[in-house]
Scaffold this active site. Structure first.
Site, PDB file in Angstrom:
ATOM      1  N   SER A   1       0.926  -1.279   0.069  1.00 43.54           N
ATOM      2  CA  SER A   1      -0.249   0.076  -0.003  1.00 43.54           C
ATOM      3  C   SER A   1       0.844   1.178  -0.182  1.00 43.54           C
ATOM      4  O   SER A   1       1.900   1.145   0.459  1.00 43.54           O
ATOM      5  CB  SER A   1      -0.767  -0.059   1.130  1.00 43.54           C
ATOM      6  OG  SER A   1      -1.465   1.240   1.356  1.00 43.54           O
TER       7      SER A   1
ATOM      8  N   TYR B   1      -2.189  -0.814  10.549  1.00 48.76           N
ATOM      9  CA  TYR B   1      -2.007  -1.326   8.830  1.00 48.76           C
ATOM     10  C   TYR B   1      -0.825  -0.823   8.334  1.00 48.76           C
ATOM     11  O   TYR B   1      -0.173  -1.508   7.562  1.00 48.76           O
ATOM     12  CB  TYR B   1      -3.208  -0.722   8.277  1.00 48.76           C
ATOM     13  CG  TYR B   1      -3.587  -0.886   6.994  1.00 48.76           C
ATOM     14  CD1 TYR B   1      -4.173  -1.899   6.436  1.00 48.76           C
ATOM     15  CD2 TYR B   1      -3.087   0.167   6.133  1.00 48.76           C
ATOM     16  CE1 TYR B   1      -4.181  -2.215   5.101  1.00 48.76           C
ATOM     17  CE2 TYR B   1      -3.123  -0.038   4.503  1.00 48.76           C
ATOM     18  CZ  TYR B   1      -3.652  -1.308   4.131  1.00 48.76           C
ATOM     19  OH  TYR B   1      -3.677  -1.427   2.722  1.00 48.76           O
TER      20      TYR B   1
END
Length: 68
Positions: A31, A44
């Site tokens: 990401s 995350y």
């Protein structure tokens, strides 16, 4: 656990198969938050950053086997 451990276990097993064949390529998805971070997404972001680091390390370790 799913983000990092899942990626690790799949990479480990795939690398065993690719090493036997002396060819292969690894593609992990991360990401943009792995690089830039974002408030409120600490866990995350950390797991995605760890995936990037793990993939770079694996590339260095597996290169001699013909694995990209």
């Amino acid at each position: 656990d799913v983000n990092l451990a899942g990626s690790f276990f799949v990479l480990r097993e795939a690398a065993r198969v690719m090493q036997a064949r002396r060819v292969g390529a690894v593609v992990n998805t991360g990401s943009e938050l792995a690089i830039i971070g974002q408030a409120g997404y600490g866990a995350y972001t950390a797991t995605k950053g760890a995936i990037v680091a793990m993939t770079r390390s694996a590339a260095a370790e597996l290169a001699s086997w013909g694995i990209r």
